[in-house]
Design a protein around this motif. Structure first.
Motif, PDB file in Angstrom:
ATOM      1  N   ILE A  77      86.025  30.641  26.931  1.00  0.00           N
ATOM      2  CA  ILE A  77      86.753  29.708  26.068  1.00  0.00           C
ATOM      3  C   ILE A  77      85.789  29.221  24.988  1.00  0.00           C
ATOM      4  N   ILE A  78      86.271  29.127  23.759  1.00  0.00           N
ATOM      5  CA  ILE A  78      85.436  28.740  22.622  1.00  0.00           C
ATOM      6  C   ILE A  78      85.749  27.311  22.178  1.00  0.00           C
ATOM      7  N   PHE A  79      84.704  26.469  22.005  1.00  0.00           N
ATOM      8  CA  PHE A  79      84.815  25.182  21.315  1.00  0.00           C
ATOM      9  C   PHE A  79      84.616  25.421  19.815  1.00  0.00           C
ATOM     10  N   THR A  80      85.489  24.875  18.987  1.00  0.00           N
ATOM     11  CA  THR A  80      85.319  25.071  17.550  1.00  0.00           C
ATOM     12  C   THR A  80      85.812  23.861  16.783  1.00  0.00           C
ATOM     13  N   GLY A  81      85.235  23.618  15.623  1.00  0.00           N
ATOM     14  CA  GLY A  81      85.710  22.546  14.736  1.00  0.00           C
ATOM     15  C   GLY A  81      86.959  22.988  13.996  1.00  0.00           C
ATOM     16  N   ARG A  82      87.662  22.011  13.422  1.00  0.00           N
ATOM     17  CA  ARG A  82      88.927  22.324  12.734  1.00  0.00           C
ATOM     18  C   ARG A  82      88.715  23.294  11.584  1.00  0.00           C
ATOM     19  N   GLY A  83      87.586  23.219  10.938  1.00  0.00           N
ATOM     20  CA  GLY A  83      87.341  24.083   9.785  1.00  0.00           C
ATOM     21  C   GLY A  83      86.922  25.483  10.141  1.00  0.00           C
ATOM     22  N   THR A  84      86.792  25.775  11.425  1.00  0.00           N
ATOM     23  CA  THR A  84      86.312  27.104  11.826  1.00  0.00           C
ATOM     24  C   THR A  84      87.307  27.811  12.739  1.00  0.00           C
ATOM     25  N   THR A 101      89.864  23.060  19.875  1.00  0.00           N
ATOM     26  CA  THR A 101      89.330  22.491  18.630  1.00  0.00           C
ATOM     27  C   THR A 101      88.731  21.108  18.869  1.00  0.00           C
ATOM     28  N   LYS A 102      87.626  20.845  18.184  1.00  0.00           N
ATOM     29  CA  LYS A 102      86.993  19.523  18.198  1.00  0.00           C
ATOM     30  C   LYS A 102      87.548  18.708  17.026  1.00  0.00           C
ATOM     31  N   PRO A 103      87.692  17.407  17.191  1.00  0.00           N
ATOM     32  CA  PRO A 103      87.555  16.657  18.444  1.00  0.00           C
ATOM     33  C   PRO A 103      88.740  16.955  19.372  1.00  0.00           C
ATOM     34  N   PHE A 104      88.516  16.843  20.647  1.00  0.00           N
ATOM     35  CA  PHE A 104      89.536  17.215  21.615  1.00  0.00           C
ATOM     36  C   PHE A 104      89.723  16.083  22.611  1.00  0.00           C
ATOM     37  N   ASN A 105      90.874  16.116  23.311  1.00  0.00           N
ATOM     38  CA  ASN A 105      91.059  15.185  24.427  1.00  0.00           C
ATOM     39  C   ASN A 105      90.955  15.974  25.726  1.00  0.00           C
ATOM     40  N   LEU A 106      90.599  15.290  26.804  1.00  0.00           N
ATOM     41  CA  LEU A 106      90.328  15.970  28.058  1.00  0.00           C
ATOM     42  C   LEU A 106      91.576  16.576  28.692  1.00  0.00           C
ATOM     43  N   ASP A 107      92.752  16.042  28.353  1.00  0.00           N
ATOM     44  CA  ASP A 107      93.988  16.643  28.869  1.00  0.00           C
ATOM     45  C   ASP A 107      94.151  18.063  28.330  1.00  0.00           C
ATOM     46  N   ALA A 108      93.820  18.252  27.059  1.00  0.00           N
ATOM     47  CA  ALA A 108      93.912  19.583  26.458  1.00  0.00           C
ATOM     48  C   ALA A 108      92.916  20.537  27.104  1.00  0.00           C
ATOM     49  N   VAL A 109      91.718  20.017  27.378  1.00  0.00           N
ATOM     50  CA  VAL A 109      90.709  20.833  28.056  1.00  0.00           C
ATOM     51  C   VAL A 109      91.210  21.281  29.425  1.00  0.00           C
TER      52      VAL A 109
END
Length: 465
Positions: A77-84, A101-109
């Motif tokens: 799974i990839i963490f990424t910013g909105r612009g990427t 996408t960052k910022p994220f909430n833990l429910d989405a994770v």
């Protein structure tokens, strides 16, 4: 619970997400960069890898490629910013499972991680099934075309697509597990799990835990929840080898699985449902165990819906040439030799022996003989004990002084000489015609053929009709 590797160069994110994942029940390892992540992966295979896309040194794309090369079934799974997001989509094309996408909430994770864990489970199950199917788990793995084995094949063909429980009986080494595998892999269950349990090798407590699983804290060494064999085999087959070793407590638990389709893990009160076909095997007389009170009568009848008796090798000696040919091929590959055949004299010795260890003993003796055979044909002088002794007896033409022998040995010596002389003379009168000789002797032709091999009748040619 899954094993998760979390990779991010920001300490705050690593610590926060790690706490959340552990609270969800997962086993979490963390790494600050790609190099540290690779070191962790070298020690164990993670179920899921969660990595930031942009990091100093090795970035997320490079780590994705390395993870897929080392552990193809690990889900990334990839963490990424909105612009990427475009880069994250590119990562998915290269094998990533999803992105957050960052910022994220833990429910989405939690949602994405749960999906990834389920996907990982499917990958592992599919790989296991392909491995099982890739093996020659079919009738071809059972060698022999004798009438007694054809009876076994006919029963297998009738039951292979049903949920009916099966009891396989037979002496040790006769091939009971091969029959169980044939039942499973030749029919509608072949794409479902097949789980083998060696009941004789485990203590009662360990066997209970392996069969039904346990929850964390159920006993001293239960540090985490464990899935049992019945859950693993849900929808498929559980093969219980040496079922007679079950204690009365385990017999009661097994009966509940069969009757209700329910069980509880060790240490829990909640019931779990499961649907499995049970194939049980034993080399003991279960009916006698029922009469003595060692085995539950109701469980016996639940297991013995269909019974398959695997005949001992001594009762199907006409299959020995096919078995010998099979083991010739197997051990030629194993030892890098090119032994083309076994001589007829040596085969006659094989037919003479009683084979108390059945096919397993034949395989072991063939392997032992292979080691000492440097010729292209395996002959009598290559044979190892106990066949060497049998070969020596077969060469003895005259009966020794009977008073030098005990009663049993003297009787066997007389029978051996009588049998050899009778069948040689009969075949000579019938000009080698086995069918005619069998008719005159009043013996079934299959039995007649076994007897002339048993007595090592020395005739150069026979005709079948």
């Amino acid at each position: 619970m899954a094993t998760i590797l979390l990779v991010d160069d920001e300490k705050r994110i690593r610590e926060g997400v790690s706490r959340a994942l552990k609270a969800m029940g997962h086993d979490v390892a963390t790494a600050a960069d790609g190099a540290e992540a690779l070191d962790t992966m070298a020690e164990r295979e993670p179920d899921v890898v969660i990595t930031d896309l942009f990091m100093p040194g090795m970035d997320g794309m490079q780590l994705l490629a390395a993870a897929k090369e080392r552990h193809p079934r690990s889900v990334v799974i990839i963490f990424t910013g909105r612009g990427t997001i475009e880069s994250a989509v590119s990562a998915i094309k290269d094998g990533a499972f999803d992105y957050i996408t960052k910022p994220f909430n833990l429910d989405a994770v939690e949602v994405v991680v749960n999906r990834a864990v389920a996907h990982r489970k499917l990958l592992v199950e599919n790989a296991s099934l392909k491995d099982q199917i890739g093996r020659a788990n079919s009738y071809e793995n059972i060698i022999g075309g004798s009438e007694t084995m054809r009876d076994v094949y006919r029963v297998i063909d009738r039951i292979k697509d049903t949920w009916t429980n099966v009891l396989v009986t037979g002496e040790s080494g006769s091939g009971k597990e091969l029959v169980a595998r044939a039942v499973h892999f030749s029919g509608a269950f072949k794409h479902k799990p097949f789980v083998t349990v060696d009941c004789a090798s485990l203590s009662e407590n360990l066997l209970e835990s392996e069969l039904f699983g346990h929850v964390k804290g159920a006993f001293t060494s239960a540090h985490r929840d464990k899935t049992g064999y019945f859950e693993t085999a849900d929808g498929g087959t559980v093969f219980l080898d040496e079922i007679a070793e079950f204690s009365s407590h385990l017999q009661t638990r097994l009966l509940r699985v069969i009757q209700e389709g329910e069980f509880s893990r060790v240490g829990e009160t909640a019931s779990r449902r499961v649907k499995v076909r049970i194939i049980a095997a034993t080399n003991r007389n279960l009916e006698q165990a029922v009469r003595s009170g060692a085995f539950r009568e109701d469980l016996f009848y639940r297991l013995n819906v269909i019974s398959i008796n695997v005949p001992p090798l001594r009762k199907r000696i006409e299959d020995i040439p096919d078995l010998v040919e099979f083991f010739l091929s197997k051990f030629n590959k194993k030892f890098g030799k090119n032994i083309s055949s076994v001589s007829s004299d040596a085969l006659a010795v094989f037919a003479e022996y009683d084979w108390p260890g059945n096919v397993r003993e034949l395989e072991n003796l063939m392997e032992r003989t292979f080691i000492f055979c440097d010729d292209d044909v395996m002959r009598v002088h290559h044979l190892q004990e106990p066949l060497k002794t049998i070969a020596g007896l077969a060469k003895t033409e005259a009966v020794p002084d009977l008073t030098d022998l005990n009663y049993k040995d003297a009787k066997e010596a007389v029978i051996r000489r009588f049998g050899r002389e009778y069948f040689e003379e009969l075949l000579e009168k019938c000009e080698g015609n086995i069918s005619e000789a069998a008719r005159r002797s009043g013996i079934d032709r299959g039995c007649f053929y076994r007897l002339i091999k048993k007595f090592n009748v020395d005739k150069p040619e026979y005709t079948q009709e």
